[in-house]
Design a protein around this motif. Sequence first.
Motif, short mmCIF file in Angstrom:
data_model
loop_
_atom_site.label_atom_id
_atom_site.label_comp_id
_atom_site.label_asym_id
_atom_site.label_seq_id
_atom_site.Cartn_x
_atom_site.Cartn_y
_atom_site.Cartn_z
N LEU A 186 1.18 -1.20 -0.03
CA LEU A 186 -0.12 0.17 -0.21
C LEU A 186 0.87 1.16 -0.01
CD1 LEU A 186 -3.08 0.53 2.18
CD2 LEU A 186 -1.54 2.24 1.75
N LYS A 187 0.69 2.37 -0.88
CA LYS A 187 1.37 3.50 -0.92
C LYS A 187 0.72 4.67 -0.02
CE LYS A 187 3.56 2.43 -5.27
NZ LYS A 187 4.04 2.90 -6.73
N LEU A 188 1.65 5.29 0.66
CA LEU A 188 1.13 6.43 1.63
C LEU A 188 2.06 7.46 0.99
CD1 LEU A 188 0.45 4.90 5.07
CD2 LEU A 188 -1.19 5.35 3.06
N GLY A 189 1.81 8.63 1.27
CA GLY A 189 2.57 9.94 0.94
C GLY A 189 1.87 11.18 0.73
N TYR A 190 2.27 11.97 0.19
CA TYR A 190 1.59 13.36 -0.11
C TYR A 190 1.28 13.59 -1.63
CZ TYR A 190 1.05 18.23 0.81
OH TYR A 190 0.49 19.84 0.86
N ASN A 191 0.22 14.29 -1.79
CA ASN A 191 0.17 14.92 -3.24
C ASN A 191 0.01 16.52 -3.26
OD1 ASN A 191 -1.33 15.92 -5.45
ND2 ASN A 191 -2.61 13.93 -5.67
N ASN A 192 1.15 16.76 -3.72
CA ASN A 192 1.49 18.17 -3.78
C ASN A 192 0.54 19.09 -4.74
OD1 ASN A 192 3.07 20.33 -2.75
ND2 ASN A 192 4.22 20.53 -4.80
N LEU A 193 -0.11 18.60 -5.65
CA LEU A 193 -1.15 19.19 -6.48
C LEU A 193 -2.40 19.53 -5.59
CD1 LEU A 193 -0.75 17.15 -10.13
CD2 LEU A 193 0.37 19.47 -9.18
N TRP A 240 13.34 11.37 5.13
CA TRP A 240 13.78 10.00 4.58
C TRP A 240 15.30 10.38 4.02
CZ3 TRP A 240 12.93 5.22 4.31
CH2 TRP A 240 13.38 4.35 3.29
N ASN A 241 16.40 9.56 4.41
CA ASN A 241 17.55 9.70 4.26
C ASN A 241 18.06 8.75 3.16
OD1 ASN A 241 18.16 7.48 5.43
ND2 ASN A 241 19.07 8.13 7.17
N GLY A 242 17.17 7.95 2.59
CA GLY A 242 17.50 7.13 1.27
C GLY A 242 17.56 5.73 1.75
N ARG A 243 17.45 5.60 3.17
CA ARG A 243 17.47 4.16 3.73
C ARG A 243 16.24 4.14 4.76
NH1 ARG A 243 22.59 1.71 6.33
NH2 ARG A 243 22.77 4.00 7.43
N PHE A 261 11.96 -1.15 1.46
CA PHE A 261 11.38 0.22 1.49
C PHE A 261 11.63 1.02 0.20
CE2 PHE A 261 12.65 -0.97 5.61
CZ PHE A 261 11.19 -1.02 6.51
N GLU A 262 10.65 1.55 -0.28
CA GLU A 262 10.71 2.45 -1.37
C GLU A 262 9.87 3.72 -1.11
OE1 GLU A 262 8.58 0.45 -4.75
OE2 GLU A 262 9.89 -1.15 -5.08
N PHE A 263 10.64 4.57 -1.37
CA PHE A 263 10.40 6.26 -1.23
C PHE A 263 10.63 6.76 -2.70
CE2 PHE A 263 10.38 10.61 -0.29
CZ PHE A 263 9.97 10.78 0.93
N THR A 264 9.45 7.21 -3.27
CA THR A 264 9.29 7.63 -4.67
C THR A 264 8.95 9.21 -4.74
OG1 THR A 264 8.61 5.37 -5.37
CG2 THR A 264 8.61 7.39 -6.81
N SER A 265 10.02 10.00 -5.23
CA SER A 265 9.72 11.44 -5.44
C SER A 265 9.05 11.75 -6.79
CB SER A 265 10.86 12.15 -5.36
OG SER A 265 11.57 11.94 -3.52
N TYR A 266 8.32 12.62 -6.93
CA TYR A 266 7.69 12.98 -8.26
C TYR A 266 8.15 14.27 -8.53
CZ TYR A 266 5.04 8.68 -7.47
OH TYR A 266 4.58 7.31 -7.17
N SER A 270 5.22 15.76 -5.23
CA SER A 270 4.81 14.68 -4.33
C SER A 270 5.74 13.68 -4.12
CB SER A 270 3.55 14.22 -5.35
OG SER A 270 2.70 15.38 -5.70
N TYR A 271 5.23 12.63 -3.26
CA TYR A 271 5.99 11.49 -2.83
C TYR A 271 5.03 10.43 -2.50
CZ TYR A 271 5.49 12.59 1.93
OH TYR A 271 5.18 13.08 3.17
N ALA A 272 5.68 9.23 -2.45
CA ALA A 272 4.96 7.96 -2.11
C ALA A 272 6.09 7.05 -1.46
CB ALA A 272 4.35 7.15 -3.12
N PHE A 273 5.33 6.34 -0.19
CA PHE A 273 6.17 5.50 0.51
C PHE A 273 5.69 4.18 0.79
CE2 PHE A 273 7.37 3.28 4.56
CZ PHE A 273 8.75 3.22 4.20
N THR A 274 6.24 3.04 0.39
CA THR A 274 5.58 1.53 0.88
C THR A 274 6.68 0.80 1.21
OG1 THR A 274 4.23 0.03 -0.20
CG2 THR A 274 5.87 0.80 -1.55
#
Length: 844
Positions: A186-193, A240-243, A261-266, A270-274
């Motif tokens: 499941l992906k949680l994160g923030y929608n900057n739009l 998040w520091n990459g790890r 762990f996956e931290f994706t920046s757009y 925006s970003y998402a973490f799972t």
Amino acid sequence: MSTPFSALHLTSSLLFILSFAPHHSISSTATSAAHDTMFAGQSLTINKTLVSRHGKFELGFFTPGNSRNYYIGIWFKQVAAIQKKKTVVWVANRNKPISADDSSSSEFKLLENGHLVLFMSSYDSNSSPKTTVWSTNSTTSTAMNDSSVKAVLGDDGNLVISSSSNRSTVIWQSFDHPTHAFLPGLKLGYNNLTKTGSKLTSWRNSEDPSDGIYSFEWWADRTFNIIWNHSFKFYTSGVWNGRFFSNVPEMHVGYGLMSSFEFTSYNDGSYAFTYFLSNKSLPLSTFMDTSGQTKSIVWSNEAQDWTMIWSKPLRHCQVYGVCGAFGVCRENNVDSSLCQCLSGFKQRYPKDWSLLDYSSGCVRRTTLQCGNNDSFSKMPNIRLPQISPSASALVVDVARKCESACLQNCSCSAYAYDTNSSSSGGSNIRCLLWYANLLNIEQLAGVEGNDLYIRLAPSQSRLGNSRTKSSSRWTIVVVVLSGTTILLGITILFLLKWWRRRLARRLKQESPYAFLTAFRYKDLKIATKNFSNKLGSGSFGSVFKGTLPDSTPVAVKRLEGISQDHKQFRNEVSTIGLIQHVNLVRLRGFCSEGRKILLVYDLMPNGSLDRHLFHQNHSRILNWQQRYQIAIGIARGLTYLHEECRDRIIHCDIKPENVLLDATFSPKIADFGLAKLLGREFSRVVTSMRGTVGYLAPEWTSGVAITAKADVYSYGMMLFEIISGRRNLKQSKDGKTWFFPTWASTKVISEGQPVLMILDNNLEGNADVEELDRAFRVACWCIQEEEFQRPSMGQVVQILEGLLEVNPPPILSYLRAMVETEEPANFFSEIDTSESIQGYENNN
């Protein structure tokens, strides 16, 4: 693959195995298997469910706890089959329950337009329209209108509505609308739009899944935060520091369960973490708990229960407002209640408190009259509430003026002196005042807190005055009687007893813990005659015999390698002091002065188990009945540590030297809790600590997470020694090392030799063969290389007590690589009276 038990928890084991089997048939009953798919026009009623393809998750109607309300939710199916209760990970209508009266007429239906809708029918008439309780509100631009939609419950716990002909056309999915749980994938994160972040909200309590007062929110600054009452942030993860997130460094070890762990920046900010699991079939969930803590739990097959592997904040009392208004939090309280009401207050909603929901707090028993007749109740050792808009500070020159300032304001609830300023008797005293509700009060275990003065009504004051007068009258009576006794004369015997009591009191300083004694180092030095009588040494330090002034014999352990400050040490010791079991050595007290860290235990008159197993001088040879009861007692003690005590403990150094025998030769496990006390964290955390060679499980050297199964391995090694009366490792005259468990399993299992051949020769064959065979099989299963093949300690107890049957174990072939593969004739058949081999113990 071999399994150790043929009838271990027969009913629950069958249910557990069946719960993992794929479900392909459909049934109208909740107890039968069901499809994982619902097509347009189909619906679920009160007795129907969807089950994911491999049986991991189930969706349907449920009632939490003793509630009479019904909800649509998703839960772990195989766990529910074992526990007979549902661990829910998603709730559709959490804030709109269906009453029991309406449940039979309700349905959860997939419409042709791609909407999932929860309907409730009215009882007014048969023609009454159905009431929509909840809907997915899928967008009409993507919804299908040709009846080609379906809803599928996946093995990841995600309910997905998509096109029947094109699975990639996702109309709606539950992972986009989480409620309180964060499942793998499941992906949680923030929608900057949209300027919105993901949010998980706690349940109200265990019987009410509606929105609680705590939320787990993801913010634009790339942090997750825990919020109280939608307004106050009391915990943040850091960035998040990459790890890992900076305030959650333990993430980098993955708890031995989470593979990535996956931290994706757009590009739009925006970003998402799972996160993902190394074992996808393992039931695991991270969720916002009703306690205000974010927790991760994993299902333990051996304990048949959930095990918490992570929580933030770490302590319950660090949660803001956890005990509500005028409630006080006590982390190390002797009883099970975390929260209690202040003096003069009562629970606002007792039913909520019985469900461990303390957020409603407490109310006054008697309303304040707003006058100078009010008094104050003193509460010592308090971590003061935070200064907020409902509080103020002023400087006074006389301490009494602080109380007066509070009395003059009808809204003032409490006051305290700032101990960081000058003393209360001097000038320029900083006075803290609190108004209206008092939140976030914690009573500390030590003496490092402040005194907090709670305002009480006149009736409460009179009660206090009445008690004072009664106490004064009693004091007068005591004084008169004492004077009369003096006139009559005090006997020499009374003087001697009084002097002995006084001497005993001098031995200890005032303890912050009612159940432990805080000893002074100089008094323990006297009690042990300057640490002259050494009983032994181990992984954590040396032990000395001592005698208290009241003639009580004690064992004093001088700890080495302490890595905590004294405040933390005392808190940890208080936790260990609460752990009481008939098969655990009782902790009487402690000493913490500078670098001098000592623990004081009851002295066990028959010493440690190794003295009697390996026939040291002046030791008694234990008969088989004694050995078997000792093995059961040790297993019971470990079961308590692993599965039953409030703070579950992995011992990490089980061996005969750490098992003591009382006057009746009942076993008592020593050194429990010391691994944690010395700052070595274990539960699902990779550690570099090492115990004792010969008892270490293979996972110690492989770098994987250490669990309670490491203790099971050590127990199995020790059980071989209880049976044989000899060390498992032995050196021949030519310097070669031989391993007894490998030899024993080969002779008994492979060659079919009688199990009596591995019995201690000193017993001359006098043993119950059935018990001996059972103990041998348990020992073999306990030291299997793979953790999952080892039983839990609770299962070991049931096997040894004859409640469960155990299958023949495999030969311990993997252990042959550790030692020589062939043994000389009669090498292990000779009576072993030797001490442990040189270098056998390697205590780091």
